[in-house]
Design a protein around this motif. Structure first.
Motif, PDB file in Angstrom:
ATOM      1  N   MET A 168       6.437  -3.151  10.790  1.00  0.00           N
ATOM      2  CA  MET A 168       4.980  -3.250  10.682  1.00  0.00           C
ATOM      3  C   MET A 168       4.452  -4.191  11.748  1.00  0.00           C
ATOM      4  SD  MET A 168       3.987  -3.434   6.714  1.00  0.00           S
ATOM      5  CE  MET A 168       4.365  -2.136   5.594  1.00  0.00           C
ATOM      6  N   GLN A 169       3.402  -3.742  12.425  1.00  0.00           N
ATOM      7  CA  GLN A 169       2.757  -4.546  13.458  1.00  0.00           C
ATOM      8  C   GLN A 169       1.286  -4.692  13.098  1.00  0.00           C
ATOM      9  OE1 GLN A 169       3.450  -2.440  17.085  1.00  0.00           O
ATOM     10  NE2 GLN A 169       5.654  -2.692  16.973  1.00  0.00           N
ATOM     11  N   PRO A 170       0.707  -5.859  13.383  1.00  0.00           N
ATOM     12  CA  PRO A 170      -0.719  -6.040  13.076  1.00  0.00           C
ATOM     13  C   PRO A 170      -1.576  -5.034  13.847  1.00  0.00           C
ATOM     14  CG  PRO A 170       0.283  -8.093  13.875  1.00  0.00           C
ATOM     15  CD  PRO A 170       1.308  -7.028  13.990  1.00  0.00           C
ATOM     16  N   GLY A 171      -2.510  -4.434  13.177  1.00  0.00           N
ATOM     17  CA  GLY A 171      -3.424  -3.506  13.834  1.00  0.00           C
ATOM     18  C   GLY A 171      -2.933  -2.076  13.941  1.00  0.00           C
ATOM     19  N   TRP A 172      -1.719  -1.755  13.474  1.00  0.00           N
ATOM     20  CA  TRP A 172      -1.242  -0.388  13.523  1.00  0.00           C
ATOM     21  C   TRP A 172      -0.664   0.016  12.176  1.00  0.00           C
ATOM     22  CZ3 TRP A 172       3.172   2.435  12.555  1.00  0.00           C
ATOM     23  CH2 TRP A 172       3.128   3.775  12.938  1.00  0.00           C
ATOM     24  N   ALA A 173      -1.027   1.210  11.755  1.00  0.00           N
ATOM     25  CA  ALA A 173      -0.457   1.816  10.551  1.00  0.00           C
ATOM     26  C   ALA A 173      -0.487   3.323  10.761  1.00  0.00           C
ATOM     27  CB  ALA A 173      -1.259   1.440   9.323  1.00  0.00           C
ATOM     28  N   PRO A 174       0.456   4.050  10.181  1.00  0.00           N
ATOM     29  CA  PRO A 174       0.411   5.511  10.288  1.00  0.00           C
ATOM     30  C   PRO A 174      -0.885   6.031   9.678  1.00  0.00           C
ATOM     31  CG  PRO A 174       2.481   4.793   9.299  1.00  0.00           C
ATOM     32  CD  PRO A 174       1.600   3.597   9.392  1.00  0.00           C
ATOM     33  N   PRO A 175      -1.430   7.124  10.207  1.00  0.00           N
ATOM     34  CA  PRO A 175      -2.687   7.643   9.667  1.00  0.00           C
ATOM     35  C   PRO A 175      -2.529   8.096   8.215  1.00  0.00           C
ATOM     36  CG  PRO A 175      -1.803   9.111  11.353  1.00  0.00           C
ATOM     37  CD  PRO A 175      -0.935   7.900  11.325  1.00  0.00           C
ATOM     38  N   ILE A 176      -3.567   7.839   7.445  1.00  0.00           N
ATOM     39  CA  ILE A 176      -3.573   8.247   6.034  1.00  0.00           C
ATOM     40  C   ILE A 176      -3.814   9.750   5.967  1.00  0.00           C
ATOM     41  CG2 ILE A 176      -4.799   8.039   3.838  1.00  0.00           C
ATOM     42  CD1 ILE A 176      -5.343   5.127   4.565  1.00  0.00           C
ATOM     43  N   ALA A 177      -3.061  10.419   5.117  1.00  0.00           N
ATOM     44  CA  ALA A 177      -3.227  11.864   4.924  1.00  0.00           C
ATOM     45  C   ALA A 177      -4.496  12.088   4.114  1.00  0.00           C
ATOM     46  CB  ALA A 177      -2.021  12.448   4.208  1.00  0.00           C
ATOM     47  N   GLY A 178      -5.411  12.841   4.668  1.00  0.00           N
ATOM     48  CA  GLY A 178      -6.681  13.084   3.999  1.00  0.00           C
ATOM     49  C   GLY A 178      -6.746  14.474   3.400  1.00  0.00           C
ATOM     50  N   PRO A 179      -7.912  14.832   2.874  1.00  0.00           N
ATOM     51  CA  PRO A 179      -8.052  16.141   2.235  1.00  0.00           C
ATOM     52  C   PRO A 179      -7.909  17.306   3.209  1.00  0.00           C
ATOM     53  CG  PRO A 179     -10.127  14.918   2.172  1.00  0.00           C
ATOM     54  CD  PRO A 179      -9.093  14.018   2.771  1.00  0.00           C
ATOM     55  N   GLY A 180      -8.081  17.091   4.505  1.00  0.00           N
ATOM     56  CA  GLY A 180      -7.940  18.171   5.474  1.00  0.00           C
ATOM     57  C   GLY A 180      -6.502  18.437   5.847  1.00  0.00           C
ATOM     58  N   HIS A 181      -5.586  17.611   5.366  1.00  0.00           N
ATOM     59  CA  HIS A 181      -4.179  17.773   5.726  1.00  0.00           C
ATOM     60  C   HIS A 181      -3.471  18.661   4.719  1.00  0.00           C
ATOM     61  CE1 HIS A 181      -4.397  14.932   8.958  1.00  0.00           C
ATOM     62  NE2 HIS A 181      -5.057  14.108   8.167  1.00  0.00           N
ATOM     63  N   GLY A 182      -2.397  19.254   5.148  1.00  0.00           N
ATOM     64  CA  GLY A 182      -1.625  20.151   4.299  1.00  0.00           C
ATOM     65  C   GLY A 182      -1.473  21.489   4.985  1.00  0.00           C
ATOM     66  N   TYR A 183      -0.452  22.204   4.658  1.00  0.00           N
ATOM     67  CA  TYR A 183      -0.178  23.492   5.281  1.00  0.00           C
ATOM     68  C   TYR A 183      -1.182  24.516   4.793  1.00  0.00           C
ATOM     69  CZ  TYR A 183       2.153  27.814   6.475  1.00  0.00           C
ATOM     70  OH  TYR A 183       2.443  29.050   6.968  1.00  0.00           O
ATOM     71  N   GLN A 184      -1.845  25.171   5.726  1.00  0.00           N
ATOM     72  CA  GLN A 184      -2.817  26.210   5.394  1.00  0.00           C
ATOM     73  C   GLN A 184      -2.508  27.440   6.231  1.00  0.00           C
ATOM     74  OE1 GLN A 184      -6.427  25.584   4.092  1.00  0.00           O
ATOM     75  NE2 GLN A 184      -5.755  23.776   3.039  1.00  0.00           N
ATOM     76  N   ASP A 189       0.833  -1.201   0.000  1.00  0.00           N
ATOM     77  CA  ASP A 189       0.000   0.000   0.000  1.00  0.00           C
ATOM     78  C   ASP A 189       0.871   1.255   0.000  1.00  0.00           C
ATOM     79  OD1 ASP A 189      -1.983   1.885   0.318  1.00  0.00           O
ATOM     80  OD2 ASP A 189      -2.283   1.479   2.444  1.00  0.00           O
ATOM     81  N   GLN A 190       0.742   2.064  -1.036  1.00  0.00           N
ATOM     82  CA  GLN A 190       1.538   3.286  -1.135  1.00  0.00           C
ATOM     83  C   GLN A 190       0.686   4.538  -0.939  1.00  0.00           C
ATOM     84  OE1 GLN A 190       5.031   3.427  -1.504  1.00  0.00           O
ATOM     85  NE2 GLN A 190       4.688   1.310  -0.909  1.00  0.00           N
ATOM     86  N   SER A 191      -0.393   4.410  -0.153  1.00  0.00           N
ATOM     87  CA  SER A 191      -1.214   5.579   0.177  1.00  0.00           C
ATOM     88  C   SER A 191      -0.362   6.576   0.961  1.00  0.00           C
ATOM     89  CB  SER A 191      -2.398   5.172   1.049  1.00  0.00           C
ATOM     90  OG  SER A 191      -3.159   4.185   0.441  1.00  0.00           O
ATOM     91  N   PRO A 192      -0.539   7.886   0.722  1.00  0.00           N
ATOM     92  CA  PRO A 192       0.243   8.865   1.479  1.00  0.00           C
ATOM     93  C   PRO A 192      -0.150   8.833   2.954  1.00  0.00           C
ATOM     94  CG  PRO A 192      -1.338   9.964   0.053  1.00  0.00           C
ATOM     95  CD  PRO A 192      -1.414   8.502  -0.252  1.00  0.00           C
ATOM     96  N   ARG A 193       0.844   8.727   3.834  1.00  0.00           N
ATOM     97  CA  ARG A 193       0.604   8.613   5.277  1.00  0.00           C
ATOM     98  C   ARG A 193       1.411   9.649   6.038  1.00  0.00           C
ATOM     99  NH1 ARG A 193      -2.134   3.948   6.734  1.00  0.00           N
ATOM    100  NH2 ARG A 193      -2.518   2.577   4.978  1.00  0.00           N
TER     101      ARG A 193
END
Length: 91
Positions: free
Chosen positions: A68-84, A12-16
């Motif tokens: 990598m551990q089962p049940g944990w992953a860094p949070p996925i960066a969503g549309p609300g993320h980014g410098y504003q 999975d290469q989703s931005p995190r």
């Protein structure tokens, strides 16, 4: 003769968002990615024998590496993320 690590992005290469540097939370590009870390036995800079392999999360900015551990992953960066900047935010 040496035993360096080689890291290759996998899965999975989703931005995190990185838990250490928080890149992706305050900036436009998230930096955490899934990877496989392999330790190789090298002779004259030629990788010969894989010694160890593990799946890791890796940050491309601060170089944090966590297994990598089962049940944990860094949070996925969503549309609300980014410098504003405050002068652009509407409220």
């Amino acid at each position: 003769v040496g035993c360096p690590n080689k890291i290759k992005p996998t899965g999975d290469q989703s931005p995190r968002i990185c838990p250490r540097c928080h890149n992706g939370e305050f900036y436009r590009a998230a930096s955490m990615f899934a990877a496989k870390s392999r330790t190789w036995f090298e002779f004259c800079f030629v990788p010969l024998i894989p010694l160890q392999s593990k799946d890791v999360w890796m940050c491309g900015i601060c170089h944090l590496q966590t297994v990598m551990q089962p049940g944990w992953a860094p949070p996925i960066a969503g549309p609300g993320h980014g410098y504003q900047p405050t002068y652009i935010q509407s409220g």
